[in-house]
Design a protein around this motif. Structure first.
Motif, mmCIF file in Angstrom:
data_model
loop_
_atom_site.group_PDB
_atom_site.id
_atom_site.type_symbol
_atom_site.label_atom_id
_atom_site.label_comp_id
_atom_site.label_asym_id
_atom_site.label_seq_id
_atom_site.Cartn_x
_atom_site.Cartn_y
_atom_site.Cartn_z
ATOM 1 N N ALA A 105 57.159 145.908 42.564
ATOM 2 C CA ALA A 105 56.523 144.787 43.256
ATOM 3 C C ALA A 105 57.123 144.470 44.623
ATOM 4 O O ALA A 105 56.673 143.546 45.291
ATOM 5 C CB ALA A 105 56.597 143.535 42.376
ATOM 6 N N GLY A 106 58.122 145.215 45.066
ATOM 7 C CA GLY A 106 58.813 144.888 46.305
ATOM 8 C C GLY A 106 58.003 145.158 47.554
ATOM 9 O O GLY A 106 56.954 145.819 47.529
ATOM 10 N N ASP A 107 58.495 144.656 48.675
ATOM 11 C CA ASP A 107 57.841 144.871 49.963
ATOM 12 C C ASP A 107 57.851 146.360 50.313
ATOM 13 O O ASP A 107 58.814 147.078 50.030
ATOM 14 C CB ASP A 107 58.558 144.083 51.056
ATOM 15 N N VAL A 108 56.788 146.799 50.966
ATOM 16 C CA VAL A 108 56.585 148.222 51.240
ATOM 17 C C VAL A 108 56.997 148.556 52.673
ATOM 18 O O VAL A 108 56.542 147.931 53.627
ATOM 19 C CB VAL A 108 55.110 148.612 51.006
ATOM 20 N N PHE A 109 57.855 149.567 52.807
ATOM 21 C CA PHE A 109 58.245 150.068 54.126
ATOM 22 C C PHE A 109 57.187 151.009 54.697
ATOM 23 O O PHE A 109 56.906 150.981 55.896
ATOM 24 C CB PHE A 109 59.574 150.825 54.031
ATOM 25 N N ALA A 110 56.611 151.848 53.844
ATOM 26 C CA ALA A 110 55.642 152.837 54.327
ATOM 27 C C ALA A 110 54.832 153.373 53.166
ATOM 28 O O ALA A 110 55.337 153.505 52.043
ATOM 29 C CB ALA A 110 56.363 153.994 55.033
ATOM 30 N N LEU A 142 44.851 159.480 46.621
ATOM 31 C CA LEU A 142 46.161 159.293 46.031
ATOM 32 C C LEU A 142 47.193 159.314 47.158
ATOM 33 O O LEU A 142 46.897 159.785 48.254
ATOM 34 C CB LEU A 142 46.495 160.379 45.007
ATOM 35 N N GLY A 143 48.375 158.798 46.878
ATOM 36 C CA GLY A 143 49.374 158.772 47.930
ATOM 37 C C GLY A 143 50.730 158.380 47.422
ATOM 38 O O GLY A 143 50.984 158.358 46.205
ATOM 39 N N VAL A 144 51.629 158.069 48.348
ATOM 40 C CA VAL A 144 53.010 157.703 48.032
ATOM 41 C C VAL A 144 53.381 156.438 48.803
ATOM 42 O O VAL A 144 52.822 156.155 49.857
ATOM 43 C CB VAL A 144 53.989 158.842 48.391
ATOM 44 N N SER A 145 54.327 155.702 48.246
ATOM 45 C CA SER A 145 54.822 154.477 48.887
ATOM 46 C C SER A 145 56.332 154.413 48.743
ATOM 47 O O SER A 145 56.885 154.821 47.718
ATOM 48 C CB SER A 145 54.209 153.230 48.240
ATOM 49 N N VAL A 146 56.986 153.895 49.761
ATOM 50 C CA VAL A 146 58.426 153.621 49.705
ATOM 51 C C VAL A 146 58.593 152.116 49.851
ATOM 52 O O VAL A 146 58.136 151.529 50.835
ATOM 53 C CB VAL A 146 59.194 154.362 50.813
ATOM 54 N N PHE A 147 59.245 151.493 48.869
ATOM 55 C CA PHE A 147 59.336 150.030 48.883
ATOM 56 C C PHE A 147 60.739 149.566 48.523
ATOM 57 O O PHE A 147 61.550 150.325 47.985
ATOM 58 C CB PHE A 147 58.307 149.416 47.925
ATOM 59 N N GLN A 148 61.017 148.312 48.833
ATOM 60 C CA GLN A 148 62.297 147.695 48.490
ATOM 61 C C GLN A 148 62.295 147.350 47.011
ATOM 62 O O GLN A 148 61.408 146.646 46.524
ATOM 63 C CB GLN A 148 62.514 146.421 49.310
ATOM 64 N N LEU A 149 63.255 147.865 46.299
ATOM 65 C CA LEU A 149 63.307 147.620 44.864
ATOM 66 C C LEU A 149 63.686 146.166 44.599
ATOM 67 O O LEU A 149 64.629 145.631 45.188
ATOM 68 C CB LEU A 149 64.333 148.555 44.220
ATOM 69 N N VAL A 150 62.920 145.538 43.696
ATOM 70 C CA VAL A 150 63.196 144.169 43.255
ATOM 71 C C VAL A 150 63.168 144.153 41.737
ATOM 72 O O VAL A 150 62.852 145.153 41.090
ATOM 73 C CB VAL A 150 62.164 143.170 43.837
ATOM 74 N N ALA A 151 63.480 143.005 41.160
ATOM 75 C CA ALA A 151 63.558 142.923 39.701
ATOM 76 C C ALA A 151 62.206 143.167 39.040
ATOM 77 O O ALA A 151 62.123 143.783 37.976
ATOM 78 C CB ALA A 151 64.123 141.561 39.290
ATOM 79 N N ALA A 152 61.124 142.680 39.647
ATOM 80 C CA ALA A 152 59.795 142.882 39.076
ATOM 81 C C ALA A 152 59.348 144.331 39.280
ATOM 82 O O ALA A 152 59.666 144.965 40.292
ATOM 83 C CB ALA A 152 58.793 141.925 39.723
ATOM 84 N N MET A 153 58.577 144.867 38.330
ATOM 85 C CA MET A 153 58.215 146.278 38.334
ATOM 86 C C MET A 153 57.355 146.668 39.537
ATOM 87 O O MET A 153 56.238 146.187 39.707
ATOM 88 C CB MET A 153 57.453 146.636 37.046
ATOM 89 N N LEU A 203 50.720 151.599 46.547
ATOM 90 C CA LEU A 203 50.944 150.253 46.014
ATOM 91 C C LEU A 203 50.117 149.207 46.761
ATOM 92 O O LEU A 203 49.893 149.343 47.967
ATOM 93 C CB LEU A 203 52.434 149.917 46.116
ATOM 94 N N PRO A 204 49.610 148.192 46.019
ATOM 95 C CA PRO A 204 49.961 147.807 44.645
ATOM 96 C C PRO A 204 49.153 148.503 43.541
ATOM 97 O O PRO A 204 49.175 148.054 42.387
ATOM 98 C CB PRO A 204 49.669 146.304 44.642
ATOM 99 N N GLN A 205 48.465 149.578 43.871
ATOM 100 C CA GLN A 205 47.756 150.310 42.834
ATOM 101 C C GLN A 205 48.744 151.093 41.969
ATOM 102 O O GLN A 205 49.685 151.684 42.469
ATOM 103 C CB GLN A 205 46.763 151.285 43.458
ATOM 104 N N TRP A 206 48.510 151.066 40.677
ATOM 105 C CA TRP A 206 49.198 151.916 39.711
ATOM 106 C C TRP A 206 50.712 151.718 39.704
ATOM 107 O O TRP A 206 51.477 152.645 39.872
ATOM 108 C CB TRP A 206 48.826 153.380 39.914
ATOM 109 N N ARG A 207 51.093 150.470 39.491
ATOM 110 C CA ARG A 207 52.501 150.182 39.227
ATOM 111 C C ARG A 207 52.830 150.642 37.802
ATOM 112 O O ARG A 207 52.109 150.334 36.869
ATOM 113 C CB ARG A 207 52.784 148.686 39.334
ATOM 114 N N GLY A 208 53.922 151.368 37.656
ATOM 115 C CA GLY A 208 54.311 151.781 36.314
ATOM 116 C C GLY A 208 54.736 153.230 36.242
ATOM 117 O O GLY A 208 54.970 153.892 37.258
ATOM 118 N N ALA A 209 54.822 153.737 35.005
ATOM 119 C CA ALA A 209 55.453 155.030 34.734
ATOM 120 C C ALA A 209 54.570 156.233 35.014
ATOM 121 O O ALA A 209 55.078 157.336 35.198
ATOM 122 C CB ALA A 209 55.919 155.068 33.276
#
Length: 306
Positions: free
Chosen positions: A142-147, A129-140, A109-115
């Motif tokens: 878009a939350g802050d990233v922990f790692a 390619l990779g993985v991200s863990v983020f705080q879920l927010v209302a926007a798709m 993230l923020p690359q490739w937000r979506g399904a």
């Protein structure tokens, strides 16, 4: 921690299993049973099956409505963890757990937000390619990233194989973030960089364009395999390409031109050919590309549709 886990496909199972080793899973939220196969037999989701094997309580919900919110709230979770559930988490459920919800997403993230982040990244020919863990927010997404973590993949990995690897790495990353949240040491930072979107692929997204260079054709094959399926047309026939590799040291062919040898079926691109190994013609079973071509062709080469 006392967790609620939400997920549906097989890609979510490694995270569920990893978290269940160290935390209390108050409930597993997943989509309802879906009809599968020719007989359309109602079948639990992969996550539901894994949760049952682990002896965990299961909440089946097509959407996280007031009823589902009430059932989850009654469990008093400290944290919600979501991995490819297939539905939106809205308020008040978003704020129900003490620490909110975190989301494992299969992109940097923020690359490739979506399904369809893995499929879109492969089609685009992304170098990493990779993985991200983020705080879920209302926007798709878009939350802050922990790692975030870049995950090495085989150069010919198709979307399904890439997702298997990303799911394993993502499970470990998510477990690390949950441990940090439990310890009070977790830090999330705002997403930085250009945003790109990854909507779900349609059937037409699997169409191979032979007028493009080999790298682009092969990238689309990887991203569209197995779903929605890479395909081409030969005359009026739609043919799904199930297995293909860049042709090594092959003579150039015109874009879309098909050439058969005893061991390989080659299709020309704007640069060097693609070797097609297995196909599935419309209405038929999968078969080797050379066997299909021997039964189909009336000449040594023809033009494949775009």
């Amino acid at each position: 921690m006392r967790l609620v886990f939400a997920g549906t496909p097989a890609a979510a199972i490694p995270t569920l299993r990893t978290l269940a080793l160290s935390h209390e899973i108050a409930a597993v939220v997943t989509r309802p049973d879906a009809p599968l196969g020719r007989k359309r037999v109602l079948t639990p989701s992969p996550v539901a099956q894994a949760a049952a094997e682990l002896g965990l309580p299961i909440i089946k919900a097509a959407r996280l409505d007031d009823e589902a919110t009430g059932r989850i709230a009654a469990l008093r979770p400290e944290l919600g963890v979501i991995v490819a559930y297939g539905g939106l988490v809205r308020e008040p459920l978003l704020s129900t757990p003490e620490h909110g919800w975190i989301n494992l997403h299969f992109s940097l993230l923020p690359q490739w937000r979506g399904a369809a982040p893995v499929q879109r990244a492969l089609i685009a020919g992304d170098a990493e390619l990779g993985v991200s863990v983020f705080q879920l927010v209302a926007a798709m997404d878009a939350g802050d990233v922990f790692a975030s973590r870049v995950v090495p993949l085989a150069a010919d990995a198709t979307a399904d194989l890439a997702l298997e690897v990303l799911a394993q790495d993502g499970a470990a990353l998510t477990a690390d973030v949950v441990a940090e949240i439990a310890a009070g040491t977790a830090v999330a930072v705002p997403q930085e960089g250009d945003v790109s979107l990854a909507p779900k692929l349609a059937i037409e997204d699997g169409l191979l364009d032979w007028t493009l260079p080999l790298e682009a054709v092969f990238a689309r094959f990887r991203g569209a395999t197995p779903e929605p399926g890479a395909h081409t047309t030969v005359g009026e026939l739609r043919v799904k390409v199930l297995d293909a590799v860049p042709a090594a040291a092959a003579e150039p062919l015109a874009p879309g031109e098909i050439a058969s040898t005893p061991r390989a079926l080659l299709i020309g691109t704007a640069t060097t050919p693609l070797e097609v190994r297995r196909v599935q013609p419309a209405g038929k079973a999968p078969m080797s590309a050379t066997d299909w071509w021997r039964g189909f062709r009336g000449d040594d080469t023809i033009r494949a549709g775009a």
